[in-house]
Design a protein around this motif. Sequence first.
Motif, mmCIF file in Angstrom:
data_model
loop_
_atom_site.group_PDB
_atom_site.id
_atom_site.type_symbol
_atom_site.label_atom_id
_atom_site.label_comp_id
_atom_site.label_asym_id
_atom_site.label_seq_id
_atom_site.Cartn_x
_atom_site.Cartn_y
_atom_site.Cartn_z
ATOM 1 N N GLU A 11 0.847 -1.200 0.000
ATOM 2 C CA GLU A 11 0.000 0.000 0.000
ATOM 3 C C GLU A 11 0.883 1.252 0.000
ATOM 4 O O GLU A 11 1.850 1.345 0.768
ATOM 5 C CB GLU A 11 -0.884 0.029 1.249
ATOM 6 N N PRO A 12 0.572 2.244 -0.833
ATOM 7 C CA PRO A 12 1.330 3.505 -0.792
ATOM 8 C C PRO A 12 0.969 4.310 0.443
ATOM 9 O O PRO A 12 -0.089 4.114 1.046
ATOM 10 C CB PRO A 12 0.873 4.218 -2.070
ATOM 11 N N ASN A 13 1.856 5.207 0.817
ATOM 12 C CA ASN A 13 1.609 6.091 1.953
ATOM 13 C C ASN A 13 0.431 7.007 1.625
ATOM 14 O O ASN A 13 0.534 7.848 0.732
ATOM 15 C CB ASN A 13 2.868 6.919 2.226
ATOM 16 N N PRO A 14 -0.701 6.874 2.313
ATOM 17 C CA PRO A 14 -1.858 7.717 1.964
ATOM 18 C C PRO A 14 -1.635 9.192 2.249
ATOM 19 O O PRO A 14 -2.348 10.041 1.691
ATOM 20 C CB PRO A 14 -2.992 7.151 2.829
ATOM 21 N N LEU A 15 -0.641 9.513 3.067
ATOM 22 C CA LEU A 15 -0.383 10.913 3.384
ATOM 23 C C LEU A 15 0.270 11.670 2.228
ATOM 24 O O LEU A 15 0.321 12.900 2.249
ATOM 25 C CB LEU A 15 0.509 11.016 4.623
ATOM 26 N N LEU A 371 -0.807 20.472 16.919
ATOM 27 C CA LEU A 371 -0.600 20.405 15.475
ATOM 28 C C LEU A 371 -0.996 19.018 14.979
ATOM 29 O O LEU A 371 -0.622 18.002 15.569
ATOM 30 C CB LEU A 371 0.867 20.704 15.146
ATOM 31 N N ASN A 372 -1.730 18.986 13.884
ATOM 32 C CA ASN A 372 -2.146 17.736 13.245
ATOM 33 C C ASN A 372 -1.094 17.365 12.197
ATOM 34 O O ASN A 372 -0.943 18.039 11.185
ATOM 35 C CB ASN A 372 -3.520 17.942 12.595
ATOM 36 N N LEU A 373 -0.358 16.264 12.476
ATOM 37 C CA LEU A 373 0.708 15.894 11.553
ATOM 38 C C LEU A 373 0.278 14.852 10.519
ATOM 39 O O LEU A 373 1.113 14.301 9.796
ATOM 40 C CB LEU A 373 1.952 15.437 12.305
ATOM 41 N N ALA A 374 -1.033 14.611 10.409
ATOM 42 C CA ALA A 374 -1.552 13.674 9.403
ATOM 43 C C ALA A 374 -1.709 14.390 8.070
ATOM 44 O O ALA A 374 -2.813 14.606 7.560
ATOM 45 C CB ALA A 374 -2.870 13.073 9.855
ATOM 46 N N THR A 375 -0.587 14.750 7.498
ATOM 47 C CA THR A 375 -0.558 15.481 6.243
ATOM 48 C C THR A 375 0.699 15.075 5.491
ATOM 49 O O THR A 375 1.474 14.231 5.964
ATOM 50 C CB THR A 375 -0.618 16.999 6.495
ATOM 51 N N SER A 376 0.936 15.669 4.360
ATOM 52 C CA SER A 376 2.125 15.317 3.592
ATOM 53 C C SER A 376 3.370 15.937 4.226
ATOM 54 O O SER A 376 3.288 16.953 4.933
ATOM 55 C CB SER A 376 1.988 15.815 2.159
ATOM 56 N N PRO A 377 4.545 15.352 3.974
ATOM 57 C CA PRO A 377 5.779 15.978 4.470
ATOM 58 C C PRO A 377 5.941 17.401 3.966
ATOM 59 O O PRO A 377 6.482 18.262 4.684
ATOM 60 C CB PRO A 377 6.880 15.056 3.922
ATOM 61 N N GLU A 378 5.481 17.665 2.756
ATOM 62 C CA GLU A 378 5.611 19.017 2.202
ATOM 63 C C GLU A 378 4.758 20.013 2.981
ATOM 64 O O GLU A 378 5.218 21.128 3.299
ATOM 65 C CB GLU A 378 5.202 19.021 0.720
ATOM 66 N N VAL A 379 3.518 19.644 3.291
ATOM 67 C CA VAL A 379 2.658 20.542 4.067
ATOM 68 C C VAL A 379 3.215 20.717 5.471
ATOM 69 O O VAL A 379 3.228 21.828 6.022
ATOM 70 C CB VAL A 379 1.211 20.003 4.107
ATOM 71 N N LEU A 380 3.701 19.647 6.061
ATOM 72 C CA LEU A 380 4.270 19.734 7.410
ATOM 73 C C LEU A 380 5.486 20.661 7.418
ATOM 74 O O LEU A 380 5.647 21.496 8.321
ATOM 75 C CB LEU A 380 4.654 18.332 7.883
ATOM 76 N N THR A 381 6.314 20.545 6.411
ATOM 77 C CA THR A 381 7.491 21.407 6.310
ATOM 78 C C THR A 381 7.094 22.866 6.169
ATOM 79 O O THR A 381 7.660 23.757 6.818
ATOM 80 C CB THR A 381 8.361 20.972 5.116
#
Length: 399
Positions: A11-15, A371-381
């Motif tokens: 399964e791919p990373n859904p985030l 902070l909600n970290l259930a997002t993409s690494p790009e959005v988190l950055t």
Amino acid sequence: MTRIPHDTSGEPNPLTALSLDQLRRRTSMKWRTHPEDVLPVWVAEMDVPVAEPVVRAVTEAMRTGDTGYPAGTAYAEALAAFAGKRWDWPELAVERTAIVPDVMLGVVEMLRLVTGQGDAVVVNPPVYPPFFDFVRHAERRVAEAPLGADARLDLDVLEDTFREVTAGGGRAAYLLCSPHNPTGTVHTADELTAVAAFAERYGVRVVADEIHAPLVLGDARFVPYLSVPGGERGLSLMSASKAWNLAGLKAALAVAGPGAGDELARMPEIVGHGPSHVGILAHTAALRDGTAWLDALLAGLDANRRLLTGLLAEHVPAVRYRPGDGTYLAWLDCRDLGLGDDPAAAFLAHGRVALTGGLPFGTGGAGHARLNLATSPEVLTEAVRRMAEAARAAGGARG
């Protein structure tokens, strides 16, 4: 308990599946509360597509017109099977379950079963803000037993609070958040066994909100409260909504320990009319067929937890963050930034990034943000970049 290794089965990373442009087309609370120039990393919605087994179940229901009233025990059976495999807990009895509209409405119904108007309900702040609101709406009074400095249950304070709230002979309940929101603390078997012993000693009834139970990361293990010695008289609320991002498809389960089945049976039958039949189909499919998707999510969340630790250390080192073992929420101590009791307001005003302010979480919330970290690494950055920008701008404004 033996840890069951994650198996993502390719399964791919859904985030990482959705772009920011795709997310901004959503019409839910996360994406419609703030203007479009604000980056939202606040409310508990994940930036993921729906797991394919859930999509199939809901699509089939639409195709066949299966949109009537809920019936049967498939949801409870799916949860029982999931609990047996994931938590080594085969004792979840389907006959001691009941469907409820969602976890918090279920909490209210459970509190009504075991307490009366004006009775105390113990909570552990900083804790999920609706705990306060729903307890008061149910005409019970909140008694705080704050977490310790290590963000874990302070068992001495908890026992003292149990003793105080029952000193006059009245009834009391303990609303346990497990895993804990907002800190991500995953309570151990020893901690929960101590809770159960205190509850029996002082006659306090435990109602456990275990909505984040599937979202435990790394080597940590979720322990169901009803599985520990002495937890037989407890009541639990569970749902697939947080782990599979199904908050808009309402359905949850109340689960009673062996010593609380008669009380659960007294819940008004009409409460079971509240859940959505389509929601139940979705939650059942998630628990039964969505575990590979869940494991891919957990791997992505674990990576984001490490990413956030590094980003904060590099860009906003004054923010203190102790990564929790559960949930997809990060509890940030921002007091050293000098942004006052509500740093989230400064992040929003000066950085156009939306976090959840800490004040509504009760004692220990001032100077913090979630902070909600259930997002993409790009959005988190980008979120951390905006936080750093806001901290600099707010500092300049104060100067």
